[in-house]
Design an enzyme around this catalytic site. Structure first.
Site, PDB file in Angstrom:
ATOM      1  N   CYS A   1      -2.313 -10.511   1.640  1.00  0.00           N
ATOM      2  CA  CYS A   1      -1.818 -11.667   0.895  1.00  0.00           C
ATOM      3  C   CYS A   1      -0.304 -11.786   1.062  1.00  0.00           C
ATOM      4  O   CYS A   1       0.221 -12.868   1.304  1.00  0.00           O
ATOM      5  CB  CYS A   1      -2.191 -11.522  -0.582  1.00  0.00           C
ATOM      6  SG  CYS A   1      -1.677 -12.918  -1.584  1.00  0.00           S
TER       7      CYS A   1
ATOM      8  N   CYS B   1      -5.051  -9.670  -8.955  1.00  0.00           N
ATOM      9  CA  CYS B   1      -4.854 -10.983  -9.557  1.00  0.00           C
ATOM     10  C   CYS B   1      -6.096 -11.869  -9.454  1.00  0.00           C
ATOM     11  O   CYS B   1      -6.283 -12.775 -10.246  1.00  0.00           O
ATOM     12  CB  CYS B   1      -3.677 -11.681  -8.905  1.00  0.00           C
ATOM     13  SG  CYS B   1      -3.995 -12.151  -7.203  1.00  0.00           S
TER      14      CYS B   1
END
Ligand SMILES: Nc1ncnc2c1ncn2[C@@H]1O[C@H](COP(=O)(O)OP(=O)(O)OP(=O)(O)O)[C@@H](O)[C@H]1O
Length: 353
Positions: free
Chosen positions: A96, A195
């Protein structure tokens, strides 16, 4: 008049808010940028965007929102789901950082905002080495918050464009600075480690939204059936709990055979290996060496650094030979090797054949 311009990645949390406030008070022309990553509520979604907008309003700086939900879906969600169904345990965070956060942020800053620097609230440090001409990545001063493990995959170009204003701070100092500047996020609780997973949710619940149950056998190394599972994606190497098998000695998952839909278990010794291979290697603080080097490696985010010989192989791969055999080496996770505080390189642990 400002002479330094920076785009600060704002998630709406206290760390990135404080990073923006520090740079603003140092005289940078700050532009807040929030990447819209996922649908729904949550840290990097609607709530985060509102908190980030509030911070920009408070500091009197512009705020940009960039919708990259499709990129996040392909590079992170699909990557996770296909990895788990293939019997590996992918690490979404470094992927990410490189492909969703830093790359697109630098590109947007350059192309749309004529700005050549970005900053984030990560806990890590960057140092330019005059002798070698390389940007080095170092651990954060706050070892408990250190995120260098997740940043090993950043290219020299991305490191050159990045500032980590929190790298020399303890987390408590960040909170103190946030309170001093009366930031609206000063008392916001810590975000979750993962997350993607909704509050109080689990990786299992997340995967179950995408993958149907696929019942199969749990076997020992000789192939003897000891129990049953409902999908290899529910297991990870080294896992002991939740196997549902009564045995005189504790059993651990030692392999995930997605092709034959089997979970292989063994005792602690069989889950402990002296070596492994790593691919997609990125050399960070040093150029790729031509001969083996000594370093200290972490095979998981929170694992203790342990002495290792790193043997360079062809095609961006290395062989890691541990001084002490390691328990639960997990294909799909990152192995990151250090010299003291310096990240030398890292890559993805390969599936065992
Ligand atoms: N959606 C986003 N848009 C822009 N930048 C982001 C986003 N999510 C994270 N970042 C940047 O990456 C940094 C590290 O993200 P991480 O998810 O580890 O959050 P964190 O350490 O809890 O920080 P924070 O308290 O700022 O949320 C953030 O401080 C921020 O600068």
């Amino acid at each position: 008049m400002y002479n330094k311009k920076v785009v600060v990645g704002l998630s709406g949390g206290v760390d990135s808010s404080t990073a923006a406030a520090i740079l603003h008070h140092q005289g940078y022309e700050v532009i807040g940028l929030t990447l819209w990553l996922m649908k729904g509520k949550g840290q990097c979604c609607s709530e985060g965007m509102i908190d980030a907008a509030n911070i920009c309003e408070q500091l009197g700086v512009p705020h940009e929102i960039v919708d990259i939900r499709e990129l996040f879906q392909t590079n992170i969600v699909d990557y996770l789901v296909s990895g788990y169904s293939a019997g590996i345990t992918p690490l979404p965070c470094s992927q990410c950082n490189k492909t969703v956060k830093f790359g697109p942020m630098v590109q947007y800053a350059r192309e749309k905002l004529q700005c050549h620097r970005i900053a984030t609230g990560h806990y890590a440090q960057i140092n330019y080495d005059q002798v070698t001409g390389r940007y080095q990545l170092l651990r954060a001063v706050d070892r408990n918050k250190d995120q260098s493990y997740f940043l090993y995959d950043l290219s020299q170009e991305l490191l050159a464009a990045t500032i980590f204003p929190l790298g020399k701070l303890q987390k408590a100092e960040t909170r103190r600075i946030a309170a001093e500047y009366h930031l609206t996020t000063a008392d916001k609780p810590e975000s979750q480690d993962l997350c993607l997973v909704e509050t109080n949710g689990s990786m299992r619940a997340f995967l179950d939204k995408y993958l149907a149950p696929k019942p199969g056998e749990i076997v020992d190394t000789s192939g003897k059936v000891l129990g049953h599972h409902d999908g290899v994606h529910h297991y990870t190497i080294g896992q002991r709990k939740g196997l549902g098998i009564a045995a005189p000695e504790p059993l651990y998952v030692i392999a995930l055979d997605a092709v034959n839909n089997k979970v292989v278990v063994g005792d602690r010794t069989t889950a402990t290996l002296p070596e492994c291979t790593v691919n997609q290697v990125n050399w960070v603080s040093i150029a790729e060496p031509s001969t083996p080097i000594q370093a200290e490696v972490q095979i998981r985010y929170r694992s203790q650094p342990t002495p290792v010989t790193v043997i360079p192989l062809e095609n961006s791969r290395v062989r890691l030979v541990f001084a002490q055999p390691q328990f639960s080496i997990t294909p799909g996770q990152a192995a990151v090797w250090y010299e003291g505080e310096k990240v030398l390189g890292g890559g993805i642990i390969e599936q065992f054949t």
